[in-house]
Design a protein around this motif. Structure first.
Motif, PDB file in Angstrom:
ATOM      1  N   ILE A  49     -22.235 -70.069 -81.144  1.00  0.00           N
ATOM      2  CA  ILE A  49     -23.094 -69.529 -80.087  1.00  0.00           C
ATOM      3  C   ILE A  49     -24.566 -69.756 -80.416  1.00  0.00           C
ATOM      4  N   ALA A  50     -24.896 -69.739 -81.709  1.00  0.00           N
ATOM      5  CA  ALA A  50     -26.296 -69.903 -82.116  1.00  0.00           C
ATOM      6  C   ALA A  50     -26.856 -71.264 -81.699  1.00  0.00           C
ATOM      7  N   ARG A  51     -25.973 -72.213 -81.448  1.00  0.00           N
ATOM      8  CA  ARG A  51     -26.433 -73.558 -81.070  1.00  0.00           C
ATOM      9  C   ARG A  51     -26.625 -73.705 -79.560  1.00  0.00           C
ATOM     10  N   LEU A  52     -26.307 -72.670 -78.805  1.00  0.00           N
ATOM     11  CA  LEU A  52     -26.469 -72.728 -77.356  1.00  0.00           C
ATOM     12  C   LEU A  52     -27.914 -72.439 -76.964  1.00  0.00           C
ATOM     13  N   HIS A  53     -28.311 -72.971 -75.837  1.00  0.00           N
ATOM     14  CA  HIS A  53     -29.700 -72.818 -75.388  1.00  0.00           C
ATOM     15  C   HIS A  53     -29.825 -71.645 -74.421  1.00  0.00           C
ATOM     16  N   PHE A  54     -29.694 -70.461 -74.991  1.00  0.00           N
ATOM     17  CA  PHE A  54     -29.907 -69.238 -74.227  1.00  0.00           C
ATOM     18  C   PHE A  54     -30.939 -68.387 -74.966  1.00  0.00           C
ATOM     19  N   PRO A  55     -31.701 -67.575 -74.254  1.00  0.00           N
ATOM     20  CA  PRO A  55     -32.724 -66.747 -74.906  1.00  0.00           C
ATOM     21  C   PRO A  55     -32.119 -65.474 -75.507  1.00  0.00           C
ATOM     22  N   PHE A  56     -31.555 -65.592 -76.705  1.00  0.00           N
ATOM     23  CA  PHE A  56     -30.973 -64.435 -77.371  1.00  0.00           C
ATOM     24  C   PHE A  56     -32.088 -63.598 -78.008  1.00  0.00           C
ATOM     25  N   ASN A  57     -32.103 -62.315 -77.665  1.00  0.00           N
ATOM     26  CA  ASN A  57     -33.120 -61.410 -78.175  1.00  0.00           C
ATOM     27  C   ASN A  57     -32.495 -60.358 -79.084  1.00  0.00           C
ATOM     28  N   LEU A  58     -33.099 -60.141 -80.235  1.00  0.00           N
ATOM     29  CA  LEU A  58     -32.613 -59.124 -81.157  1.00  0.00           C
ATOM     30  C   LEU A  58     -32.897 -57.739 -80.596  1.00  0.00           C
ATOM     31  N   VAL A  59     -31.892 -56.871 -80.616  1.00  0.00           N
ATOM     32  CA  VAL A  59     -32.073 -55.477 -80.212  1.00  0.00           C
ATOM     33  C   VAL A  59     -32.578 -54.734 -81.450  1.00  0.00           C
ATOM     34  N   GLU A  60     -33.846 -54.350 -81.445  1.00  0.00           N
ATOM     35  CA  GLU A  60     -34.485 -53.833 -82.660  1.00  0.00           C
ATOM     36  C   GLU A  60     -33.771 -52.614 -83.237  1.00  0.00           C
ATOM     37  N   PHE A  61     -33.301 -51.717 -82.384  1.00  0.00           N
ATOM     38  CA  PHE A  61     -32.657 -50.519 -82.918  1.00  0.00           C
ATOM     39  C   PHE A  61     -31.191 -50.762 -83.297  1.00  0.00           C
ATOM     40  N   LEU A  62     -30.764 -52.009 -83.164  1.00  0.00           N
ATOM     41  CA  LEU A  62     -29.420 -52.390 -83.616  1.00  0.00           C
ATOM     42  C   LEU A  62     -29.516 -53.503 -84.669  1.00  0.00           C
ATOM     43  N   ARG A  63     -30.505 -53.411 -85.505  1.00  0.00           N
ATOM     44  CA  ARG A  63     -30.720 -54.383 -86.575  1.00  0.00           C
ATOM     45  C   ARG A  63     -30.149 -53.844 -87.887  1.00  0.00           C
ATOM     46  N   ASP A  64     -29.374 -54.667 -88.588  1.00  0.00           N
ATOM     47  CA  ASP A  64     -28.849 -54.333 -89.923  1.00  0.00           C
ATOM     48  C   ASP A  64     -28.137 -52.983 -89.939  1.00  0.00           C
ATOM     49  N   VAL A  65     -27.241 -52.796 -89.002  1.00  0.00           N
ATOM     50  CA  VAL A  65     -26.445 -51.573 -88.950  1.00  0.00           C
ATOM     51  C   VAL A  65     -25.315 -51.687 -89.979  1.00  0.00           C
ATOM     52  N   GLU A  66     -25.137 -50.645 -90.762  1.00  0.00           N
ATOM     53  CA  GLU A  66     -24.101 -50.659 -91.798  1.00  0.00           C
ATOM     54  C   GLU A  66     -22.803 -50.069 -91.249  1.00  0.00           C
ATOM     55  N   CYS A 126     -22.883 -48.215 -78.243  1.00  0.00           N
ATOM     56  CA  CYS A 126     -23.015 -47.245 -77.147  1.00  0.00           C
ATOM     57  C   CYS A 126     -23.677 -45.964 -77.651  1.00  0.00           C
ATOM     58  N   GLN A 127     -23.276 -45.513 -78.824  1.00  0.00           N
ATOM     59  CA  GLN A 127     -23.883 -44.307 -79.389  1.00  0.00           C
ATOM     60  C   GLN A 127     -25.382 -44.486 -79.591  1.00  0.00           C
ATOM     61  N   ARG A 128     -25.771 -45.579 -80.209  1.00  0.00           N
ATOM     62  CA  ARG A 128     -27.182 -45.800 -80.513  1.00  0.00           C
ATOM     63  C   ARG A 128     -28.009 -46.067 -79.256  1.00  0.00           C
ATOM     64  N   MET A 129     -27.362 -46.570 -78.211  1.00  0.00           N
ATOM     65  CA  MET A 129     -28.048 -46.735 -76.925  1.00  0.00           C
ATOM     66  C   MET A 129     -28.160 -45.415 -76.171  1.00  0.00           C
ATOM     67  N   GLY A 130     -27.338 -44.433 -76.553  1.00  0.00           N
ATOM     68  CA  GLY A 130     -27.249 -43.208 -75.774  1.00  0.00           C
ATOM     69  C   GLY A 130     -26.629 -43.450 -74.418  1.00  0.00           C
ATOM     70  N   TRP A 131     -25.755 -44.436 -74.358  1.00  0.00           N
ATOM     71  CA  TRP A 131     -25.133 -44.869 -73.092  1.00  0.00           C
ATOM     72  C   TRP A 131     -23.672 -44.461 -73.099  1.00  0.00           C
ATOM     73  N   ALA A 132     -23.287 -43.614 -72.154  1.00  0.00           N
ATOM     74  CA  ALA A 132     -21.928 -43.087 -72.094  1.00  0.00           C
ATOM     75  C   ALA A 132     -21.118 -43.864 -71.065  1.00  0.00           C
ATOM     76  N   PRO A 133     -20.348 -44.870 -71.484  1.00  0.00           N
ATOM     77  CA  PRO A 133     -19.541 -45.604 -70.508  1.00  0.00           C
ATOM     78  C   PRO A 133     -18.462 -44.710 -69.916  1.00  0.00           C
ATOM     79  N   GLU A 134     -18.289 -44.792 -68.612  1.00  0.00           N
ATOM     80  CA  GLU A 134     -17.194 -44.050 -67.984  1.00  0.00           C
ATOM     81  C   GLU A 134     -15.867 -44.767 -68.193  1.00  0.00           C
ATOM     82  N   VAL A 135     -15.933 -46.093 -68.268  1.00  0.00           N
ATOM     83  CA  VAL A 135     -14.730 -46.901 -68.528  1.00  0.00           C
ATOM     84  C   VAL A 135     -15.053 -47.918 -69.609  1.00  0.00           C
ATOM     85  N   ILE A 136     -14.205 -47.981 -70.627  1.00  0.00           N
ATOM     86  CA  ILE A 136     -14.256 -49.091 -71.578  1.00  0.00           C
ATOM     87  C   ILE A 136     -13.048 -49.963 -71.290  1.00  0.00           C
ATOM     88  N   HIS A 137     -13.323 -51.178 -70.887  1.00  0.00           N
ATOM     89  CA  HIS A 137     -12.276 -52.129 -70.502  1.00  0.00           C
ATOM     90  C   HIS A 137     -12.066 -53.090 -71.664  1.00  0.00           C
TER      91      HIS A 137
END
Length: 484
Positions: A49-66, A126-137
């Protein structure tokens, strides 16, 4: 009011695609987004995927999560970009220690760790986003542990208090089976009572079977296939469990991306056409025959094949049927595909044995696949089993009546031509025998000799709507049923 829907999958076209799964996840996600839902898709950041030409942006609060998996400690970061032609954000779990391979489904001892991490990272994002999905598919075995994780490792978090899970079965032949020794690294050693007890007694565990036990609802990719997988013939050993959960199992036919598969605007076709004017289809037939080096003939029907060359696709039936047909009738065969050597050798033998009448291109070629759909008169798809299938729906849109085995999604999408009522869209046959296939082909070739009947048959098929915007309504109904 829109729903919050999280998709967790191993594939998402155009970023990561090994088969139809990536197209389905992308098509469904786009349609849900157009319908006003908040949709987010999580998948691995595979090395290619890294070789594809899309604008991938790092999510700063999801960096180096253990993340701890048993005694093993991993770190991951998350990149995001927009799914093309949509309002949907895709999130890519970047863990080089696990997803460093040059292919999507690379073999290796750590496969269970890769997809355990994907499932848990989806929930923790989802936890770190504070986003509560109603459905996980969840899609196939790769993310089938998410439902049991919600009941165990993440049951404490009220963020998921209203979350319901749907597990879609795209390919029941792959179950994610591993030895029971992996349970500590999956975080399930203390939850063995929630797993399939016969599996544990045999010192094994299955991602898919665990998902079948714990997902709130199960879906598969056609109504007929939903019934078939409850039988020993099609159930791959899961039929008893699927029968036990039959009240929570639904079949929904996949949608088709008509933005890519429409002869009126297909960029691969030099000659466009539509139901209002089929002249371009005749020109595509001549162009296809010229490209294949076959004898040109307006009257000789062209049979097209675009397929993975495997036993599942019913190709064993061709050995007894096609040589006789090619020797007895004035017709052409154009085949595209790759797979098992015996089928490749057979199609190559047809080409050498019937010069000017049969042609085989080994491999896959996107443009040629579109040309065959447009230039053929009939499309051949005699599958032994077919959960959904897409090519028969492409064929209908391209005015190329399909000859199919009446199984799975083929049974749900192709209706037998009735010469009395002039209804129907193709030529399904019931019995998986050479005689069954020969009956369907003889019937199709007979109808082809009646130009007016053939035009009506083409019009019927081209009028069918299997777009995602139509099929998505059934998923919306399923989600609301799960939330009720």
């Amino acid at each position: 009011m829109g729903l919050r829907v999280c998709h967790a999958a191993a594939e998402l076209a155009p970023f990561a695609k090994a088969g139809g799964l990536g197209d389905v996840v992308a098509g469904l996600s786009r349609a849900l987004g157009r319908a006003g839902h908040d949709v987010r898709v999580f998948l691995p950041f595979y090395a290619p995927i890294a070789r594809l030409h899309f604008p991938f942006n790092l999510v700063e609060f999801l960096r180096d999560v253990e993340l701890q998996l048993g005694v093993r400690r991993f770190r991951y970061s998350v990149f995001t970009t927009r799914l093309p032609d949509s309002t949907v954000d895709a999130y890519f779990v970047h863990c080089p220690a696990l997803f460093h391979h040059d292919s999507i489904y690379a073999p290796g001892w750590d496969e269970y760790l890769r997809y355990a991490l994907l499932g848990r990272a989806t929930l923790e994002c989802c936890q770190r986003m504070g986003w509560a999905p109603e459905v996980i598919h969840c899609h196939d075995w790769h993310t089938a542990l998410v439902p049991v994780y919600l009941r165990t490792l993440y049951s404490w978090d009220r963020l998921f208090a209203r979350t319901r899970t749907v597990l879609s079965l795209h390919n029941l032949g792959y179950a994610g089976n591993f030895g029971a020794h992996v349970l500590p690294e999956l975080g399930l050693e203390g939850s063995a009572h929630l797993l399939h007890q016969e599996d544990l007694a045999a010192r094994r565990m299955s991602f898919l079977r665990t998902g079948l036990l714990h997902a709130d609802f199960l879906s598969t990719v056609s109504r007929t296939y939903a019934r078939e997988i409850q039988t020993p013939e099609f159930g791959f050993g899961q039929d008893a469990l699927l029968r036990a959960r039959a009240d929570r199992l639904v079949g929904i036919v996949n949608g088709v991306d008509y933005g890519e598969w429409d002869p009126a605007r297909d960029p691969h076709l030099p000659h466009k056409y539509s139901p209002k004017g089929l002249a371009g289809k005749g020109r595509m037939k001549r162009a296809l025959l010229e490209r294949a080096g076959l004898q040109a003939s307006e009257r000789a029907p062209v049979i097209g094949i675009v397929s993975r060359l495997t036993a599942q696709k019913g190709l064993d039936l061709l050995f007894d049927v096609l040589p006789d047909l090619l020797s007895q009738r004035d017709l052409r065969l154009v085949a595209l595909g790759s797979g098992e050597a015996r089928y490749e050798s057979f199609l190559a033998w047809l080409q050498s044995s019937f010069p000017g009448k049969a042609w085989f291109h080994r491999g896959y070629h996107e443009e040629l696949a579109h040309w065959i759909e447009a230039g053929a008169d009939l499309f051949l798809m005699p599958s032994r089993y077919e959960p959904c299938g897409l090519n028969q729906m492409y064929s209908l849109r391209y005015g190329t009546p399909p000859v199919v085995r009446r199984t799975g999604g083929l049974a749900d999408t192709v209706e037998l031509w009735n010469p009395m009522t002039r209804e129907g869209t193709g030529f399904p046959f019931e019995h998986f025998t050479p005689e069954g296939l020969r009956w369907a082909l003889d019937f199709a070739l007979q109808v082809h000799q009646d130009p007016e009947a053939w035009k009506q048959l083409q019009a019927n098929g081209m009028a069918r709507d299997f777009s995602w915007d139509r099929q998505v309504r059934e998923y919306e109904e399923l989600y609301r049923r799960a939330l009720a």
